[in-house]
Design an enzyme around this catalytic site. Structure first.
Site, mmCIF file in Angstrom:
data_model
loop_
_atom_site.group_PDB
_atom_site.id
_atom_site.type_symbol
_atom_site.label_atom_id
_atom_site.label_comp_id
_atom_site.label_asym_id
_atom_site.label_seq_id
_atom_site.Cartn_x
_atom_site.Cartn_y
_atom_site.Cartn_z
ATOM 1 N N HIS A 1 0.825 -1.211 0.000
ATOM 2 C CA HIS A 1 0.000 0.000 0.000
ATOM 3 C C HIS A 1 0.861 1.263 0.000
ATOM 4 C CE1 HIS A 1 0.328 1.132 4.391
ATOM 5 N NE2 HIS A 1 0.701 -0.131 4.482
ATOM 6 N N GLU B 1 -4.987 1.364 2.629
ATOM 7 C CA GLU B 1 -4.789 0.156 3.437
ATOM 8 C C GLU B 1 -5.045 0.420 4.905
ATOM 9 O OE1 GLU B 1 -2.071 -2.596 5.905
ATOM 10 O OE2 GLU B 1 -2.243 -0.417 5.776
ATOM 11 N N GLU B 2 -4.583 1.584 5.379
ATOM 12 C CA GLU B 2 -4.710 1.881 6.808
ATOM 13 C C GLU B 2 -6.161 2.039 7.237
ATOM 14 O OE1 GLU B 2 -2.307 1.394 8.559
ATOM 15 O OE2 GLU B 2 -0.434 2.011 7.608
#
Length: 240
Positions: A45, A92-93
């Site tokens: 990511h 992604e986070e």
């Protein structure tokens, strides 16, 4: 906390700015020459909490270098046996949004054609490899380290360096853990589409730092390029 503060109470004030934003996946493909309908995938990511010099930028740098090298090789007329996909994930986070949306959209194709997915999120915070992989792919990692240069001696392989570090001699049998977890973009490939995965991390030397879990700057404002350059990998011996 020291004894004087036990049982105390604190007040935390949090101010968030809630906005809708577009976070795109960026995908590159080299089509296979023999089995173009079989997919070998490498991904990481781009988004980060803070500056993200390690998570995710160490993995992103590695991903981009692989793409650069194979792109040069492709100019000579080379093509891989199977199709290779290079996947730079957004968001992604925020609960693995980019990779999860991709896998959900292409679930059938991936489950039927996916050979494996290699994840390189927190790629490097030290010299020691701690690999995890699905059992069907685990044996490939140790053999691959015999083709990688040692971070301390260009005349030796990483396998040789790893063996010396372990102090196990001829009994050296590096472990590839099958417990890949679900904390990064490999999770949906494995647990949703059933694609075998690897997650590659080079971590701190546990002999020097026996009580350290992960790396202290994780997801903080201290995770800067300067930290990597001066502390985690001076002279870029491991991360090259």
């Amino acid at each position: 906390f020291i004894d004087a503060y036990k049982g105390g109470k604190i007040t935390v004030e949090v101010n968030n700015m809630l906005q809708q934003r577009v976070s795109s996946n960026v995908i590159g493909i080299i089509y296979g020459e023999v089995e173009p309908d079989r997919y070998v995938m490498l991904g990481n990511h781009r988004d980060a909490w803070g500056f993200g010099a390690v998570d995710p930028s160490s993995g992103t740098a590695q991903l981009m270098e692989v793409v650069r090298v194979l792109g040069e090789k492709k100019k000579t007329g080379w093509r891989p046996r199977r199709t290779m996909m290079f996947l730079s994930w957004g968001a992604e986070e925020f609960s693995l949004c980019g990779s999860r949306e991709f896998v959900e959209q292409y679930e059938i194709e991936l489950s039927e054609r996916g050979v494996g997915y290699v994840n390189t999120d927190i790629c490097m915070v030290g010299p020691i490899l701690y690999p995890t992989a699905s059992p069907t792919l685990g044996d490939l990692i140790v053999e691959a380290t015999k083709d990688v240069t040692s971070p301390v001696n260009d005349d030796e392989s990483y396998y040789d360096f790893w063996k010396k570090w372990s102090e196990a001699g001829e009994n050296f049998a590096p472990e590839v853990s099958p417990f890949v977890g679900a904390g990064s973009d490999h999770a949906t490939f494995l647990f949703y589409a059933g694609v075998p995965v690897m997650d590659i991390m080079f971590e701190a030397d546990e002999k020097l730092y026996p009580d350290m879990s992960g790396y202290p700057a994780y997801h903080t404002g201290f995770e800067t390029f300067d930290l990597v350059d001066k502390v985690y990998d001076p002279e870029w011996k491991t991360f090259r």
